[in-house]
Design an enzyme around this catalytic site. Structure first.
Site, short mmCIF file in Angstrom:
data_model
loop_
_atom_site.label_atom_id
_atom_site.label_comp_id
_atom_site.label_asym_id
_atom_site.label_seq_id
_atom_site.Cartn_x
_atom_site.Cartn_y
_atom_site.Cartn_z
N CYS A 114 0.84 -1.21 0.00
CA CYS A 114 0.00 0.00 0.00
C CYS A 114 0.87 1.25 0.00
O CYS A 114 1.55 1.53 -0.97
CB CYS A 114 -0.99 -0.04 1.18
SG CYS A 114 -2.36 1.13 0.99
N HIS B 187 -3.58 -5.56 0.81
CA HIS B 187 -2.95 -5.82 2.11
C HIS B 187 -2.99 -7.32 2.46
O HIS B 187 -3.91 -7.75 3.17
CB HIS B 187 -3.72 -5.07 3.21
CG HIS B 187 -3.48 -3.60 3.24
ND1 HIS B 187 -2.45 -3.03 3.95
CD2 HIS B 187 -4.14 -2.57 2.67
CE1 HIS B 187 -2.48 -1.71 3.82
NE2 HIS B 187 -3.50 -1.40 3.04
N GLU C 39 -1.31 -8.74 4.66
CA GLU C 39 -1.18 -8.88 6.13
C GLU C 39 -2.55 -8.74 6.82
O GLU C 39 -2.68 -9.06 7.99
CB GLU C 39 -0.17 -7.87 6.68
CG GLU C 39 -0.67 -6.46 6.95
CD GLU C 39 -0.82 -5.58 5.72
OE1 GLU C 39 -0.87 -6.11 4.58
OE2 GLU C 39 -0.91 -4.34 5.89
#
Lengths: 229, 741
Positions: A86, A203, A205
């Site tokens: 990002c 993302h 994660e």
């Protein structure tokens, strides 16, 4: 393997990445403060999401000049593994470490939602183990995520197999409707020519811990661990 | 101070004070105040800071509870023990007036302000919610407000980096001029590691940290304490400007400085700026302060003393530090590249002495400025409005049941109050922090992981303004009940509330009656659900000169706890063949429903059916069903009635349903009525027997509605109400149709 997560002022996904590497994946991980010059012997550096320096000029435009970035850029130029997620991808673009740039989303709004990604190649550290047929459900959360590159760069990126992910629908079809932000050719993530620097707007994660009821992103991190261990 | 000009009652009135308040100030000081001092009193005694017209009734709210670590009004936010040595700090606050004039900055700074209330106590925010009210969505002004407010909340909250996990949006023309923007934040802190808004220790240095002080937001608190008129545009400088990047740095630096042990007390600079923090902290710590205003870092040159005192510039904190620990504090703020300046010291005078370049410019007693001290307290007159008689005269028999109920269903699906709010919430980062457990688990409340424990927080904001308009006491009790129901349906235990009381002008007896009645309803319901009130805020004057007051809106922000996060329960039907049951009772009631208001265009109605005791009993049954793992999905029946609840349960997994109505009540009431105390659950076939057995051990009514079906069609009494994917396509895009992509 030791992971380092750079903390810029305004980073806000740094702790999410640290939690992932440390608590979910059980790896060594350290925060790397933007004013420092020491990468602490890390093998893999992450530039996390957030709004570095407020992103008031252009996303990532100032972060690339922060003190630690000199070492990070040297590290990457010597072949060290570097991943920008990002805002981290935006910083990589500004630093010229990956081809292309990230522009305002087509609808000029911040967009946070789950999208689907089709992995384009297994020829990278972060995609080596990822199923090329599977549509990965991974969230995006950005206002400036429209991937853009000039025609020559775009051709190079394609010719060199540097596109890592494209936006797709839940069945894996790469369509205009499944492109959330107007990215050229639905590009969601790329690597550099030397294939050691990775940038992606979504993302992973945020899609790796069972507590979140979505672990599609884990395949990327498992690729990293399996390749090296 | 002799050379400073003395003030008159005219100046006092210009600053929003009453003549008798001016007299009281003279009495307190023993002399006529100068302009700086008068400005101080004007802002501290404004409705916004002093709660002078509400405190009498706020004191009647239930505040006691075993989990309470701070009583309402004692600290910047409520503090509740959640076990495992942790506490949750949470609060809701309005930013209605600034948002009416400048929606982007108004909403953004509302988000900033509420988060500062949380981290000034030492808690790290983990979740945000918001509750929004706008006027008729067809109006250009409404569209402008919606776009600005949503972008303001998004831009600030997203950069600050705390996920938005829940909220509500409601449109009604009573909000055409005055939108409501209520922002809530919740944080986690270790018990015993909180910081108070206090000040003591003679000689301790007083720091101002964070952003420089500018001329923005001066008299903002006073502005929020009057009606909106065409002259309100002149109040534009009363709107503050937000910088979420500074706020993020301030958050990290603040939490770090608290850990250092150097802090005596801390308060954020919100309404009424430095003077508010100085006086509230000093009054609480029973000390005084000497402040050199010329040492405050400013954005503009030559700011006047009263401008510095009253500025509501954002992203600032006042910190009283233990003498000798200055270096520790300064190193931390230097690390985060934030301003950090000593502006004075703690004294034993219990007075606030302000100097400018060595000259005393104001001298006021701290205690007399603050709520609970010398600030005025008023008992306002209240009177039941004439419209209540018309509300109570409503009879369902006077409303003809439409021939075609599918048309009603389509109307509701397409109504902005019922349709998906994804146009709004997709602009908020709901996932940052990787703690939001409900991103991929649709649930009646936002559920947030408490990392390192078995627990999770459940959070919700609720208020149906139409019900409160219909009957303030019942409507407000329903708001509490709905919040509790949402927590329970999500698998949690309701624990405590924060409230945001949005009303019109308190000097109008009919408006004040709405306020008083709502407080009574809240007390009743919070007592029943054992959810004490931890604080919140009051926003009066939500009315314009020509359009009258907004629908009274006492927004309830409720905190719940899941002791075991595995009890998190979702609303979605899971498998074809599962039985669908209604827990609670269908009623022959359409009062105050969206159906009655927008389909029949009726605007006089009582609150919907509500029985507090039955509601409570029903919650206990739901808790038991979840604990015994007897239900596959749980979803409360709320706006739009049973039909909408069934559709919302069906739409996630491409399933359908087939049900039969109850022929003892009208079918429109059965499908679209909003009688309270009802929940839709689905039950696996093999668990039906155990489910029925469990339900027969209590008095709670329940009935079999039908089954979840493989076909994605919605079938009611053998009639199709459409295919779920097609209806969802409409439902998902209603707001886009009004507001653009």
């Amino acid at each position: 393997m030791k992971f380092g997560v750079v903390v810029f002022p305004g980073s806000n996904c740094d702790q999410d990445a640290i939690n992932l590497f440390g608590n979910v994946l059980g790896q060594k991980v350290v925060p790397l403060w933007h004013k420092d010059h020491d990468l602490q012997g890390c093998d893999f550096i992450v530039l996390p999401g957030g709004f570095s320096y407020g992103d008031y000029l252009r996303s990532g435009a100032i972060a690339r000049f922060s003190p630690i970035m000199k070492e990070v850029i040297d590290f990457a130029n010597k072949g060290g593994y570097l991943m920008g997620i990002c805002n981290g991808f935006q910083v990589l673009g500004e630093a010229g470490l990956v081809p292309g740039a990230l522009l305002h989303n087509d609808n000029r709004k911040f967009i946070c939602k789950n999208v689907y990604l089709k992995t384009q190649t297994q020829n990278s550290l972060i995609t080596a183990q990822v199923d090329l047929d599977k549509a990965l459900k991974i969230p995006i959360a950005h206002g400036e995520g429209k991937y853009y590159a000039d025609a020559d760069t775009l051709k190079m990126v394609n010719d060199n197999d540097q596109v890592l992910f494209r936006y797709c629908d839940e069945n894996g079809n790469i369509t205009a409707e499944s492109n959330p932000n107007g990215s050229l050719e639905n590009i969601a993530g790329v690597c550099n020519k030397n294939r050691n620097v990775f940038g992606m707007m979504p993302h992973p994660e945020r899609a790796s811990d069972s507590i979140l009821a979505n672990q599609d992103g884990l395949a990327l991190f498992e690729s990293i661990l399996q390749a090296v261990l | 101070m002799e050379h400073l000009e003395l003030t008159t009652v005219e100046t006092a009135k210009d600053l929003g004070l009453l003549p008798e308040e001016f007299e009281k100030i003279k009495e307190i000081l023993g002399r006529t105040p100068n302009f700086n001092e008068l400005s101080i009193f004007a802002v501290m005694w404004s409705e916004h800071c002093s709660y002078k017209n509400s405190i009498v009734w706020l004191k009647t709210l239930p505040k006691e509870g075993a989990r309470m670590l701070a009583k309402a009004g004692e600290e910047n936010a409520g503090l509740v023990d959640i076990g495992d040595g942790l506490a949750c700090c949470f609060k809701i606050e309005s930013h209605n007036h600034p948002s009416a004039l400048e929606p982007y900055q108004g909403a953004a700074t509302g988000v900033g302000g509420i988060n500062r209330d949380i981290f000034t106590m030492g808690a790290r925010p983990v979740a945000q919610l918001n509750s929004l009210r706008f006027g008729d969505i067809n109006l250009d002004r409404t569209k402008w407000l919606v776009k600005g407010v949503v972008k303001g909340i998004g831009d600030y909250g997203n950069a600050f980096g705390i996920p938005t996990v829940g909220g509500e949006v409601f449109f009604d023309e009573s909000f055409n001029v005055n939108p409501l923007v209520n922002a809530m934040s919740a944080g986690i802190v270790k018990v015993g590691e909180t910081v108070s808004a206090t000040s003591y220790g003679v000689g301790n240095p007083v720091y101002i940290v964070g952003s420089a002080t500018g001329k923005d937001g001066i008299h903002g608190a006073a502005f929020a304490s009057k009606d909106i008129t065409e002259d309100s545009v002149n109040d534009l400088p009363s709107v503050q400007v937000g910088d979420p990047f500074q706020e993020k740095l301030l958050l990290e630096a603040t939490l770090e400085v608290i850990q250092s042990g150097a802090v005596v007390g801390m308060q954020d600079m919100g309404a009424a700026g430095i003077i508010c923090s100085n006086s509230e902290m000093s009054a609480k710590g029973e000390h005084g302060m000497r402040i050199d205003l010329d040492k405050v870092p400013t954005r503009q040159e030559n700011m006047k003393p009263w401008e510095i005192l009253l500025s509501e510039s954002q992203e600032r904190m006042l910190i009283v530090v233990e003498k000798g620990k200055e270096a520790i504090v300064e190193a931390i703020f230097d690390k985060w590249d934030l301003n950090c300046a000593i502006i004075g010291e703690v004294t034993d005078t219990k007075r606030l002495h302000y100097y400018m370049h060595g000259t005393l410019v104001a001298d006021v007693p701290a205690e007399d400025l603050v709520l609970g001290g010398g600030a005025p307290v008023y008992h306002r007159e209240y009177r039941e409005p004439a419209y209540m008689a018309e509300h109570n005269a409503f009879k369902i028999e006077d409303i003809k049941q439409p021939e075609n109920l599918k048309e009603v269903a389509d109307h509701l699906i397409s109504h902005p109050n019922i349709a998906s709010k994804r146009w709004v919430y997709n602009q908020y980062d709901s996932m940052v922090g990787t703690l939001n457990m409900t991103t991929n688990r649709p649930s009646d409340a936002g559920v947030v992981d408490v990392r390192g424990t078995d627990k999770a927080l459940a959070l919700t904001v609720d208020c149906n303004s139409r019900y409160v308009y219909a009957n303030p006491e019942e409507g407000c009790a329903i708001a509490v009940a709905e919040a509790a129901r949402n927590i329970v349906c999500a698998g949690g235990e309701p624990v405590a509330i924060t409230n945001c009381l949005n009303f019109g002008n308190p000097y109008i007896p009919e408006v004040y009656w709405q306020f008083v009645s709502a407080i009574k309803g809240m007390s009743k319901a919070c007592t029943k659900f054992e959810t004490p009130v931890t604080g919140g805020n009051v926003s009066f004057y939500n009315q314009s000169s020509d359009e009258g007051p907004v629908f009274p809106t006492p927004t309830i922000g409720m905190l719940g706890v899941l002791d075991n996060k595995k009890t998190l329960t979702t609303i979605d039907f899971k498998n074809a063949g599962d039985a669908i049951y209604l827990i609670g009772e269908s009623q022959n009631d359409i009062a105050a429903s969206q159906y009655l208001a927008s389909y029949h265009k009726v605007d006089k109605y009582p609150a919907p059916y509500f029985n507090l005791d039955k509601e409570y009993d029903m919650h206990q049954a739901i808790k038991g069903l979840i604990k015994e793992e007897l239900v596959a999905s749980v979803h409360d029946v709320a706006d739009g009635g049973l039909f909408i609840a069934l559709f919302e349960s069906a739409m996630h997994n491409g399933l359908g349903f087939e049900i039969e109505s109850d022929d003892t009540i009208r079918k429109d009431a059965f499908l679209f009525g909003e009688a309270q105390g009802r929940v839709v659950v689905s039950v696996k076939p093999e668990q039906q027997e155990a489910f029925v057995e469990f339900m027969s051990t209590n008095e709670v009514e329940f009935s079999l509605l039908g089954t979840v079906t493989e076909s994605n069609e919605m079938i009611i009494d053998e009639e199709s109400f459409g295919k779920v994917p097609a209806v969802k396509q409409v439902y998902d895009n209603v707001l886009h149709g009004y507001l653009g992509e």
